[in-house]
Design an enzyme around this catalytic site. Structure first.
Site, PDB file in Angstrom:
ATOM      1  N   SER A   1      61.000 116.977  65.422  1.00  0.00           N
ATOM      2  CA  SER A   1      61.134 115.668  66.084  1.00  0.00           C
ATOM      3  C   SER A   1      62.456 115.662  66.832  1.00  0.00           C
ATOM      4  O   SER A   1      63.525 115.581  66.218  1.00  0.00           O
ATOM      5  CB  SER A   1      61.101 114.536  65.053  1.00  0.00           C
ATOM      6  OG  SER A   1      59.859 114.490  64.405  1.00  0.00           O
TER       7      SER A   1
ATOM      8  N   LYS B   1      56.214 110.220  68.864  1.00  0.00           N
ATOM      9  CA  LYS B   1      56.860 110.286  67.548  1.00  0.00           C
ATOM     10  C   LYS B   1      58.003 109.284  67.442  1.00  0.00           C
ATOM     11  O   LYS B   1      58.185 108.627  66.408  1.00  0.00           O
ATOM     12  CB  LYS B   1      57.376 111.697  67.287  1.00  0.00           C
ATOM     13  CG  LYS B   1      58.157 111.849  65.970  1.00  0.00           C
ATOM     14  CD  LYS B   1      57.315 111.486  64.751  1.00  0.00           C
ATOM     15  CE  LYS B   1      58.129 111.495  63.465  1.00  0.00           C
ATOM     16  NZ  LYS B   1      58.496 112.849  63.017  1.00  0.00           N
TER      17      LYS B   1
ATOM     18  N   LYS C   1      68.400 110.006  62.823  1.00  0.00           N
ATOM     19  CA  LYS C   1      68.333 110.859  64.007  1.00  0.00           C
ATOM     20  C   LYS C   1      67.230 110.393  64.948  1.00  0.00           C
ATOM     21  O   LYS C   1      67.430 110.312  66.168  1.00  0.00           O
ATOM     22  CB  LYS C   1      68.102 112.309  63.574  1.00  0.00           C
ATOM     23  CG  LYS C   1      67.939 113.300  64.699  1.00  0.00           C
ATOM     24  CD  LYS C   1      66.484 113.660  64.960  1.00  0.00           C
ATOM     25  CE  LYS C   1      65.843 114.349  63.775  1.00  0.00           C
ATOM     26  NZ  LYS C   1      64.445 114.746  64.054  1.00  0.00           N
TER      27      LYS C   1
END
Length: 309
Positions: free
Chosen positions: A109, A184, A252
């Site tokens: 990701s 995502k 993140k």
């Protein structure tokens, strides 16, 4: 018909040679599923390859370059954008061993913008590039039930679909390179905000004197029901914050959302609040807690825990 497509023929028992780089919490079981399906899997990680993968037939490689030379398709599963860049373009990286007709699949990701640049560089070498981040956490990786969001050429997606099906149950081609990563990021916004909503609801119920376990049970039968209420609500009540998906990783992902929003001129106020709650957890030593532990930031502000261990 290219070599990778030919290797999917089962009549002659020809199996695809697959490379897998990044064998951590997620990558290890994912690679294991491919080995169980009978594929030859070439493995590389910064740490020694897990003995169980070698016992299952996995072939350790000394570098990403060697993996790319041996495999028809190379899968990458590492934590963040700089790690993917290093795997691809660092010393003895995948790019130095890749050749025409092969496929590189990044299941990490990472930044959608960086993904588009990585794809251009790999395609210039004659290989196809797919970004295919996943949702479902450690449990989904272990049970091969991941949701996989794929961006990139349709032909490469068609070639890799049988491989994805060994690791996930909900596999969708969402568009061009970068669109998988964008999907995502959107997923992670929804997950974070739903964790926050469940946290507030159970904190409110507990502070008002109700049994949060019974409140959760009642809500599971109504319009407020969700997978996060089911799984993470239970974690909150049972005080089980051992990581399935660490707070630092969700931070993140929300950073990617907020950076993208700035670039697009968007305001994502609730996403920013969720990020601050994660930051509060990190400040209290919780960067490795499961992301359901966001509730602990709210509990600290309230001076009240919804339940005790």
């Amino acid at each position: 018909m290219d070599r990778l497509t030919r290797n999917f023929r089962r009549g002659n028992e020809i199996m695809t040679n697959i490379g897998f780089i990044g064998l951590g919490t997620m990558g290890r079981p994912m690679a294991g599923h491919l080995l169980a399906a009978g594929h030859r899997v070439f493995l590389h990680d910064v740490a020694p390859v897990a003995p169980e993968l070698i016992a299952a037939g996995g072939i350790p490689c000394r570098s990403g370059k060697q993996v790319a030379e041996e495999a028809d398709a190379v899968i990458i599963m590492v934590p963040d954008t700089p790690h993917v860049e290093a795997v691809l373009f660092g010393k003895d990286g995948v790019a130095s061993g890749i050749s025409k007709g092969k496929v590189v699949v990044d299941m990490s990701s990472i930044s959608p913008l960086a993904t588009k640049e990585f794809a251009k560089k790999i395609e210039a070498l004659g290989a196809d590039y797919l970004d295919a981040p996943v949702s479902g956490g450690e449990v989904g990786a272990r049970t091969a039930s991941l949701t996989i969001m794929v961006g990139g050429p349709e032909r490469a997606f068609g070639t890799m679909r049988p491989i994805f099906d060994k690791m996930g149950k909900n596999v969708t081609h969402v568009g061009a390179n970068g669109d998988g990563q964008t999907t995502k990021v959107a997923n992670q916004i929804i997950v974070a905000l739903t964790i926050e909503a469940v946290s507030e609801a159970l904190l409110f119920a507990s502070r008002a004197g109700a049994d949060p376990a019974l409140v959760r049970k009642a809500l599971m039968g109504g319009f407020a029901s969700s997978r996060i209420l089911e799984v993470h609500g239970e974690r909150m009540v049972k005080r089980n914050f051992d990581p399935g998906f660490r707070i630092e990783l969700h931070q993140k992902d929300l950073n990617l959302a907020l950076e993208g929003a700035r670039a697009l001129g968007l305001s994502l106020p609730s996403t920013a609040v969720a990020q601050q709650l994660f930051s509060s957890c990190t400040a209290h030593g919780g960067k490795a807690w499961d992301h359901s532990a966001m509730v602990r930031a709210l509990e600290l502000m309230a001076g009240h825990e919804i339940a005790t261990a």
